[in-house]
Every structure is written in C-alpha cells, then in structure tokens.
Design an enzyme around this catalytic site. Structure first.
Site, PDB file in Angstrom:
ATOM      1  N   LYS A   1       0.994  -2.575   4.830  1.00 36.20           N
ATOM      2  CA  LYS A   1      -0.025  -2.008   5.717  1.00 36.20           C
ATOM      3  C   LYS A   1      -0.220  -0.284   5.589  1.00 36.20           C
ATOM      4  CE  LYS A   1      -1.324  -5.762   7.506  1.00 36.20           C
ATOM      5  NZ  LYS A   1      -1.871  -6.466   6.305  1.00 36.20           N
TER       6      LYS A   1
ATOM      7  N   TYR B   1      -1.766 -10.699   7.478  1.00 41.60           N
ATOM      8  CA  TYR B   1      -1.372  -9.872   6.200  1.00 41.60           C
ATOM      9  C   TYR B   1      -2.755  -9.772   5.435  1.00 41.60           C
ATOM     10  CZ  TYR B   1       1.422  -9.724   1.973  1.00 41.60           C
ATOM     11  OH  TYR B   1       2.131  -9.103   0.845  1.00 41.60           O
TER      12      TYR B   1
ATOM     13  N   TYR C   1       9.065 -12.747  -0.673  1.00 39.75           N
ATOM     14  CA  TYR C   1       9.929 -12.160   0.317  1.00 39.75           C
ATOM     15  C   TYR C   1      11.094 -12.925   0.424  1.00 39.75           C
ATOM     16  CZ  TYR C   1       5.607  -9.074   1.407  1.00 39.75           C
ATOM     17  OH  TYR C   1       4.671  -8.560   1.315  1.00 39.75           O
TER      18      TYR C   1
ATOM     19  N   PRO D   1       7.229  -0.639   5.148  1.00 44.53           N
ATOM     20  CA  PRO D   1       6.230  -1.327   4.174  1.00 44.53           C
ATOM     21  C   PRO D   1       6.209  -2.979   4.065  1.00 44.53           C
ATOM     22  CG  PRO D   1       8.172  -0.196   3.189  1.00 44.53           C
ATOM     23  CD  PRO D   1       8.220  -0.103   4.628  1.00 44.53           C
TER      24      PRO D   1
ATOM     25  N   HIS E   1      -4.425 -12.352  -5.058  1.00 47.08           N
ATOM     26  CA  HIS E   1      -3.257 -13.223  -4.978  1.00 47.08           C
ATOM     27  C   HIS E   1      -3.667 -13.995  -3.655  1.00 47.08           C
ATOM     28  CE1 HIS E   1       0.414 -11.302  -6.616  1.00 47.08           C
ATOM     29  NE2 HIS E   1      -0.497 -11.231  -7.574  1.00 47.08           N
TER      30      HIS E   1
HETATM   31  C1  LIG Z   1       8.285   5.976  -1.028  1.00 45.58           C
HETATM   32  C2  LIG Z   1       6.966   5.286  -0.394  1.00 45.58           C
HETATM   33  C3  LIG Z   1       6.703   3.986  -0.706  1.00 45.58           C
HETATM   34  C4  LIG Z   1       5.651   3.364  -0.080  1.00 45.58           C
HETATM   35  N1  LIG Z   1       5.416   2.077  -0.264  1.00 45.58           N
HETATM   36  C5  LIG Z   1       4.581   1.261   0.168  1.00 45.58           C
HETATM   37  C6  LIG Z   1       4.169   0.048  -0.104  1.00 45.58           C
HETATM   38  O1  LIG Z   1       4.818  -0.454  -0.893  1.00 45.58           O
HETATM   39  N2  LIG Z   1       2.985  -0.493   0.560  1.00 45.58           N
HETATM   40  C7  LIG Z   1       2.469   0.038   1.610  1.00 45.58           C
HETATM   41  O2  LIG Z   1       1.364  -0.306   2.007  1.00 45.58           O
HETATM   42  N3  LIG Z   1       2.482   1.346   1.640  1.00 45.58           N
HETATM   43  C8  LIG Z   1       3.646   1.919   1.264  1.00 45.58           C
HETATM   44  N4  LIG Z   1       3.904   3.310   1.363  1.00 45.58           N
HETATM   45  C9  LIG Z   1       2.798   3.793   2.459  1.00 45.58           C
HETATM   46  C10 LIG Z   1       1.661   4.366   1.666  1.00 45.58           C
HETATM   47  O3  LIG Z   1       1.974   4.853   0.464  1.00 45.58           O
HETATM   48  C11 LIG Z   1       0.782   5.154   2.517  1.00 45.58           C
HETATM   49  O4  LIG Z   1       0.758   4.751   3.872  1.00 45.58           O
HETATM   50  C12 LIG Z   1      -0.287   6.019   2.034  1.00 45.58           C
HETATM   51  O5  LIG Z   1      -0.136   6.820   0.976  1.00 45.58           O
HETATM   52  C13 LIG Z   1      -0.989   6.937   2.875  1.00 45.58           C
HETATM   53  O6  LIG Z   1      -1.842   7.546   2.392  1.00 45.58           O
HETATM   54  P1  LIG Z   1      -2.231   9.143   3.088  1.00 45.58           P
HETATM   55  O7  LIG Z   1      -3.355   9.607   2.257  1.00 45.58           O
HETATM   56  O8  LIG Z   1      -2.519   8.839   4.459  1.00 45.58           O
HETATM   57  O9  LIG Z   1      -1.024   9.993   2.932  1.00 45.58           O
HETATM   58  P2  LIG Z   1      -0.244  10.544   1.617  1.00 45.58           P
HETATM   59  O10 LIG Z   1      -0.340   9.335   0.594  1.00 45.58           O
HETATM   60  O11 LIG Z   1       1.088  10.833   2.047  1.00 45.58           O
HETATM   61  O12 LIG Z   1      -1.010  11.783   1.323  1.00 45.58           O
HETATM   62  C14 LIG Z   1      -1.084  13.029   1.947  1.00 45.58           C
HETATM   63  C15 LIG Z   1      -1.492  14.045   0.763  1.00 45.58           C
HETATM   64  O13 LIG Z   1      -1.285  15.266   1.630  1.00 45.58           O
HETATM   65  C16 LIG Z   1      -0.543  16.455   0.719  1.00 45.58           C
HETATM   66  N5  LIG Z   1      -0.468  17.262   1.780  1.00 45.58           N
HETATM   67  C17 LIG Z   1       0.963  17.187   2.585  1.00 45.58           C
HETATM   68  N6  LIG Z   1       0.966  18.542   3.278  1.00 45.58           N
HETATM   69  C18 LIG Z   1      -0.092  19.231   3.094  1.00 45.58           C
HETATM   70  C19 LIG Z   1      -0.639  20.440   3.147  1.00 45.58           C
HETATM   71  N7  LIG Z   1       0.029  21.168   4.375  1.00 45.58           N
HETATM   72  N8  LIG Z   1      -1.669  20.998   2.711  1.00 45.58           N
HETATM   73  C20 LIG Z   1      -2.349  20.458   1.499  1.00 45.58           C
HETATM   74  N9  LIG Z   1      -2.018  19.080   1.441  1.00 45.58           N
HETATM   75  C21 LIG Z   1      -0.904  18.508   1.931  1.00 45.58           C
HETATM   76  C22 LIG Z   1       0.333  15.498   0.261  1.00 45.58           C
HETATM   77  O14 LIG Z   1       0.944  16.066  -0.991  1.00 45.58           O
HETATM   78  C23 LIG Z   1      -0.161  14.242  -0.203  1.00 45.58           C
HETATM   79  O15 LIG Z   1      -0.910  14.312  -1.345  1.00 45.58           O
HETATM   80  C24 LIG Z   1       4.750   4.025   0.903  1.00 45.58           C
HETATM   81  C25 LIG Z   1       4.980   5.342   1.044  1.00 45.58           C
HETATM   82  C26 LIG Z   1       6.379   6.029   0.549  1.00 45.58           C
HETATM   83  C27 LIG Z   1       6.392   7.256   0.969  1.00 45.58           C
END
Ligand SMILES: Cc1cc2nc3c(=O)[nH]c(=O)nc-3n(C[C@H](O)[C@H](O)[C@H](O)COP(=O)(O)OP(=O)(O)OC[C@H]3O[C@@H](n4cnc5c(N)ncnc54)[C@H](O)[C@@H]3O)c2cc1C
Length: 389
Positions: free
Chosen positions: A296, A384, A200, A292, A72
């Site tokens: 980011k 962005y 947006y 969101p 995009h």
């Molecule tokens: C509903 C929702 C919608 C979103 N939409 C967007 C969007 O449109 N655009 C955007 O940029 N970002 C979005 N985000 C944010 C983005 O998805 C996150 O920033 C991203 O997933 C971060 O990745 P992460 O691996 O740090 O955390 P997570 O994806 O949260 O992964 C953490 C992992 O750790 C595991 N875990 C937790 N506790 C434990 C434990 N005690 N022991 C072992 N494993 C554990 C969890 O099950 C999970 O699999 C959204 C987030 C949510 C919740």
C-alpha cells in the site's frame, strides 16, 4: 525567487504532484536532497492498485507501464500445506499491476523534463519558514549557493525522515505508531519469478513473499529478526531459507541466482495527524508508513496526491478553498483504512514469537476461514486492489 507551489522531495509523491500541477499550468519547483541517479536506483514498491494506474493514465505517463507492466488478476496465500488463490478479478472485477517504483519514477522524471518542469537535485540545508502565515518561504543550499524561495504553499513529500513533518511544532501534530518485532530480508535477482502471480507464505519459520518486477526479474522476501544484518545473509543462506518456507511445487521450481540488491527493511505502521498546517501540506511517507505486506505504501502516496492536487487546482483555477480545507480529512480517511488492512495482513501472515502457539492457531483458523468463505475473500480482495478515492 518565487513559485506558486514548492514541493520538497522527488519520490513518487513529489513527482506525481509535480506532474499534476504541470498539466494544470501551476508553477511548481521540486527540491530533492539526493541525486537523480540515487532516486532512480532505490528498489522499493512494485504492486500498483488500479486507481494508481488510472491516475498515471490521466497524467499521460502510463505508456511504458501498459507496455511492460504485468496485470495480475490474483495472488496465492500458502499456509499449512494449502495454497489458496485469491481471485481478485472474479471477486472485485479489478486487478493490480506489477511495475516497479523505479520505473514509475523514471517515467515521471522523463515527463517532467520533457514539459520543462523545474527540479533541483542534491540540495541541502532545506528549511521551511512561515507556513502558518500567508508568506511561506523555503531556504536551502544548492551547488554551494544559499537560496531562498517565496511561495504560496509548501508540499512536504519528503518521506519519513524528511524536514517537513519535523518542522511542525509537536503540540500541533499527533503521531500514531506501531513498530513490529521483525524485518523483511529482501533480494532482487535476475531470475524468472517462481510463479506467474505473487505468493504470500505463512510458515512456521516465518513469513515469505515471492514478488516480481518483470518476467525476468524477481523480488523475494523472508521475515527475519531485527537484530540481523544484511552481511549475515549470503545469497546461499537466503535461497535456502526461502526454499524451506515455500510450498512444495514452488520450492522445487524456484530459480536462484546472484542477488543484484539485498536489504533488510524494518516494518512499521505510522500516521501523523493532521496533514495540513496552514500553508504546509504533508503527503506520502512524510505523513504515514505502512508495513509493506499489503503493498500500500506507494499507492497511498498516489491517493494523497490525488486529493492534494484537487485542493491546489481548486485554489488556483476555481478560487475555492473548499477542497484545501477538506484535504487532511479526505486523505486520512483512506490512509487509516489502508493502515488497518496492512496491519491485518501483517498480523495474519507473520510469526509473532511472543504470541506463542495460541497465536499461531488463531492465524491458521483465520486462514482456513478465509479459504472457505467467499465473503472473507471478497473483503481481502477489495482492500488489496484498493479502496475507491
Ligand atoms: C526499503 C523499502 C522498501 C519498500 N517496499 C515497498 C513495497 O514492496 N511495496 C510498497 O507498496 N511500498 C514499499 N515501500 C514503501 C514505498 O516505497 C513508499 O511508500 C513510497 O516510496 C512513498 O513515496 P514518497 O514519495 O512519499 O516518499 P519517498 O519515496 O521516501 O520519497 C521522499 C523523497 O524526499 C527526499 N527527501 C528527504 N528529505 C529531504 C529534504 N530534507 N529535502 C529534500 N528532499 C528530501 C528523499 O530523498 C526522497 O527522494 C518501501 C519502502 C522502503 C523504504
């Protein structure tokens, strides 16, 4: 049992870090509390900065992304009857890629399996010990058996509700937080997106976003009160509300259909400082959350991993702790700038009931200023597409 690096969490941060370490021959185990299917089914982010794409390329997991992802070169902001295109390519020379978090997760899991990386799913009772000593240890339960693993380092990639940040003594960590007084009601549907690029919308009735995951799968959001529940939003109500907020042409051509996923996400800004506690490192949502609006969240997880992988590779390959000592400051410097941008986009585009009509006029004045100023558009666009690592 012993490994060099113990990663907690198989979300994007944990899987990306796992892939970085696999390619460097560093022995790591990932522990994940959910099942593989559950992790793969979580519908979340979808817009990738060019630096995130470059990281996936370097890790050898961008084949399907290039085949199926959509480049995009701009997006629209609709407000007060105007439709402003932010031309990312012309303003910055870069673009973003639309490719779902679920697809990245699948690609990383497949690559990890193919390379023989170790991951234990459905673990429980994860507890971390001794991260302030030279002998950290992680204990957990897997398939009914208690396990104990010694390691050199623990990487907390376990999201906002994980055990890693919660294990740090309160006196050693500083938390910054803003909770917004509304949420995003999101619908995923197998309908063609209303427009080639994202739209947006800043509307009197509240914010809306037309996003997408592919040419046949759309992701739409409308701002809603935090008090509302998903079951108060039957599909008909969602489509009618979205249509009311869309600019004329988009409202006319919007294709609707049954939702295949529907959820309300609260909006929050959150940063924990620092990101290192002895031999424990935090990365991704375990350390910070952004609303969101600026797309980011996933991209910040990727930049944290970039810095953390450099630190761990420096330690094992070059016997240097320089980048390890710098990890927290390097990652946080980028995190705070993305926090600022996400907060600013959220303030600019949502209705804040408590800000009244004056607040609304300030938003409209700022949007008109952006529409008339290439400098303002450039500032928006370079944030962005993502600030450099
Ligand atoms: C509903 C929702 C919608 C979103 N939409 C967007 C969007 O449109 N655009 C955007 O940029 N970002 C979005 N985000 C944010 C983005 O998805 C996150 O920033 C991203 O997933 C971060 O990745 P992460 O691996 O740090 O955390 P997570 O994806 O949260 O992964 C953490 C992992 O750790 C595991 N875990 C937790 N506790 C434990 C434990 N005690 N022991 C072992 N494993 C554990 C969890 O099950 C999970 O699999 C959204 C987030 C949510 C919740």
């Amino acid at each position: 049992m012993r490994v060099q690096v113990l990663i907690i969490g198989a979300g994007p941060a944990g899987l990306l870090l796992g892939q970085c370490l696999l390619r460097e021959g560093i022995d790591a185990l990932i522990l994940e509390s959910r099942s593989r299917e559950y992790v793969l089914g979580r519908i979340r982010a979808g817009v990738l900065e060019s630096a995130t794409v470059a990281l996936l390329e370097r890790l050898g997991v961008a084949g399907r992304l290039h085949a199926e992802g959509l480049a995009h070169e701009g997006f629209d902001i609709a407000f007060a009857g105007e439709r402003l295109r932010i031309d990312l390519a012309a303003l910055t020379g870069r673009s973003v890629t639309v490719y779902g978090q679920t697809e990245i997760t699948k690609d990383l899991m497949d690559a990890r399996d193919a390379a023989g990386g170790k991951t234990s799913y459905e673990v429980s009772d994860v507890a971390i010990e001794g991260f302030d000593t030279d002998h950290p240890r992680v204990t957990y339960t897997h398939k009914g058996n208690s396990q104990s693993i010694d390691c050199d380092f623990i990487c907390g990639c376990d999201g906002f509700h994980g055990v890693s940040r919660a294990s740090v003594p309160p006196a050693a960590i500083r938390l910054y937080e803003r909770v917004y007084p509304f949420g995003w009601m999101g619908v995923l549907s197998d309908t063609p997106p209303v427009h080639d690029e994202l739209i947006y919308v800043s509307h009197e009735r509240g914010f809306a976003l037309c996003s997408q995951r592919s040419r046949t799968r759309s992701r739409y959001y409308v701002q809603c009160p935090l008090s509302e529940q998903v079951d108060e939003w039957p599909d008909e109500r969602f489509w009618a509300e979205l249509r009311r907020r869309l600019p004329g042409e988009a409202a006319k051509t919007l294709a609707t259909g049954p939702s295949i996923e529907k959820s309300i996400a609260p909006l929050r800004s959150f940063v924990a400082e620092p990101l290192r506690f002895g031999r424990l490192f935090l990365a991704g949502d375990a350390a910070h959350i952004v609303p969101p609006t600026g797309a980011k969240g996933l991209n910040l997880a990727a930049s944290d991993v970039y810095y953390l992988a450099e630190a761990l590779v420096g330690f094992y390959k070059e016997k240097s702790i320089v980048k390890m000592d710098q990890y927290s400051a390097r990652a946080l410097s980028r995190v705070w700038k993305a926090e600022r941008f996400s907060w600013w986009m959220t303030k600019l585009l949502h209705r804040f009931p408590e800000e009244g009509e004056f607040g609304r006029r300030m938003q409209l004045a700022e949007l008109e200023y952006i529409a008339g100023s290439r400098a303002a558009q450039t500032a928006l666009a370079e944030n962005y597409v993502g600030l450099p690592y």
